[in-house]
Each structure stands twice: as C-alpha cells, then as structure tokens.
Design a protein around this motif. Structure first.
Motif: not given
Length: 355
Positions: A350-351, A319-320, A17-21, A354, A317
């Motif tokens: 991207s944020r 987050n990864t 998982p990431t907070d943004y791309t 999410r 959709t």
C-alpha cells in the motif's frame, strides 16, 4: 486525550489521507495463537476469560505484540448483552454458546429490559479501561457489539442455528414480538457501546453476522432499521476526538448502498464482493473495511501476498478510505506465520501504491 501515536486506522475510517492502508483482523485475538490458548487454559473457560478484565486485556494485546497491527479490538463476546438480560449464557464444550432461557414466550418477551451497562456489564467496561491504559496511546482501541437482529437469533433460537426457524417463525407469525425484542436490544446495544466509548473505545463496530440470512425486505425492517437507530444514538465525539462507527453485515453485499446510507462512517465487507465494485457503488459516502477471504491464510506465502495485492489493487488509487481486514473472523487453524505475510504485504504494497 490526544489521538494515538499511530492513528492511521482512525484517519482511514474518517477518509483522511494516510501513508499506507491500515489493517486489523476480525478475531485477531483467538485460538490460532498459542499464547491465547495458554491464557484461555489459565482462565479455565471462555466465559471466565471474557469476564476477567486482566485476562481480557492480556489476550487483546497478544496479537499486537506479534504483528504490526494498526488497531486493537476489545476481547469480549457479542453474547454478553443477552447474558446481562438474564437469558443464562453458557458454553457447552465443543458445541458453542447456548442460552438456558431462550425467548419464546410472550410474557418473557414483554418482561425484557435493557441492562445498565455499568451494573451488569461492568467487567467489559473495566476491560476497556485497562486495555486503554496498557496500550499507552500506541494504537486505537475498537469497541463492539452484535447487531440487534444477530443477538435476537441467539436469544430466540437458544443457540447457533442453520435454518433460524424459531426467529423467522416469529417474524412471520408475530412480528410485533420480534420488534419488541429488537427495540429493547437496540437500546441495550446503544447504551453498551456508548459506555465503551466513555471508558476509552476510540471506534465502535456493529457485527451483523446473521443479517445476510434475511430477505431484502426483512433485512431492512428487522436488521438495518435497528442498526440505523443505534448509529443515530452513538456518541460521535469524546475529548474532542471523533469516534467513527463501522457496520458489518455478513453476506450484505446486495444492500451496500442502503447500509452506507444509515450514517455509519464505514461499511465492513465480506469476501463475496469485489471491493473495487463496492467502492464504485458507495463512492466517497463511507470508508470500506475488508475484505480478503480468511481461508487465503491457508495458502503459500506467495499466494497470500498475491491475493492481498489483488484486494489493494481492486480498491484502487487514492490514499484514503480503506481499512484492510478479513471478510470474516480468522480461523483457529490459521498458521500464525501466515498472518505475518498478510500484515507485511498490506503495509509494504500500500505504501508502494501511494508513491
């Protein structure tokens, strides 16, 4: 060695998982940046720039000083490997790279051997070490190489080509000779990338620029099989950290499932395929990197932002598993301020997606 302070790029490649791309740009250190052009002028020529570790480090860091990018990529050239094999690389002004001794004769092909990366490509290893120190664990460093087939195109043609008649002529008349070149080159690339990992590269990428010029059957036999051999031979961990690998075949969208199956962590996409469709085809098998058309960066700020959002929307959709990038290298004529629009839009939008 701990992970970088910003490890979003590595986590995306590993489908964590990431907070943004995260994003970086193919050829992000290049002629579109005035500061790069000044350093290149100081170096005297392109090869001096590649072969002087302090200057290679300087230009690697320039785009990171200007933009909020999530990874640095080693500044070098894919043709350093065949140069180390003794083919005599030179750059003719305005004509691109050429080799003094292209591989056409059977005796020369039989004499070909994989160079020791530390002995013959030590300047690259010194650059990797210097860049890692200069980055000070801020963002990850990507190491790279050309694919065996792409390198062989230059090694046999002697320069860039529009029809690849020499290499394809060999493929269809003496495939044994081409396989010999590809096998030696695959060994060379494997040891070269592993040496970059040992010196500090935290992810590695194989650029298969010309694999997409092959027929489906020839691609599997002469390009993909050798990239699979390299991926199998790569070091997968260093200091307890996973080292992800990315494979990029330009015009390779037809063969996505086959590329995804060779064991790499991520597949790079050019702009000719819809990234959402690519995701549906490969599922969660690999992360995807890409894939906006570099020429979008000649549009208005509004258009750049809109096209960037389209790619992110198409990926969908979750987050990864997505690293944003261009579908090929950035043009030297790109206005630098337009890159800021791209970078800011990727991070902000991207944020938003999410939430």
């Amino acid at each position: 060695m701990s992970r970088p302070k910003n490890d979003t790029f590595l986590r995306a490649l590993l489908k964590e998982p990431t907070d943004y791309t995260p994003l970086w740009l193919m050829r992000q250190a290049g002629r579109y940046l005035p500061e790069y052009c000044e350093t290149r002028k100081r170096a005297g020529n392109f090869l001096n720039l590649c072969k002087t570790p302090s200057l290679a480090c300087e230009v690697t860091l320039q785009p990171l000083a200007r933009y909020d990018l999530d990874a640095a990529i080693l500044f070098s050239d894919i043709l350093t490997v065949p140069d180390a094999m003794g083919l005599g690389l030179y750059f003719a002004e305005g004509e691109g790279p050429k080799f003094e001794r292209p591989l056409r004769e059977e005796w020369a092909i039989n004499n070909l051997s994989a160079p020791d990366p530390y002995e013959h490509l030590g300047y690259v290893m010194d650059a990797v070490s210097e860049i890692r120190r200069a980055l000070d664990n801020s963002v990850p460093l990507i190491g790279f190489s050309g694919s065996p087939y792409t390198l062989a195109c230059y090694m046999i043609e002697g320069q860039g080509s529009s029809d690849f008649r020499h290499i394809k002529g060999m493929m269809y008349s003496r495939p044994d000779l081409l396989h010999k070149i590809l096998a030696v080159t695959a060994d060379a690339v494997t040891s070269y990338l592993n040496a970059q990992i040992d010196c500090g590269a935290q992810a590695v990428m194989i650029f298969d620029t010309w694999g997409g010029s092959l027929s489906a059957a020839a691609y599997q036999e002469f390009s993909l099989a050798y990239m699979q051999r390299i991926v199998a031979g790569l070091k997968k961990e260093k200091d307890g950290q996973r080292i992800p690998s990315i494979v990029f075949t330009k015009n390779g969208g037809l063969w996505l499932e086959k590329i995804a199956a060779i064991g790499c962590d991520a597949v790079g996409l050019d702009w000719t395929i819809d990234i959402g469709e690519a995701r549906r085809r490969v599922g969660d098998q690999v992360a995807l990197q890409g894939n906006i058309d570099p020429n979008v960066l000649f549009g208005t700020p509004e258009t750049i932002a809109a096209e960037t959002r389209k790619v992110l929307d198409s990926y969908g959709t979750g987050n990864t598993g997505h690293v944003f990038n261009l579908g090929h290298g950035i043009s030297q004529y790109t206005p630098p301020e337009n890159v800021s629009v791209l970078v800011d839009t990727v991070h902000a939008y991207s944020r938003q997606l999410r939430k």
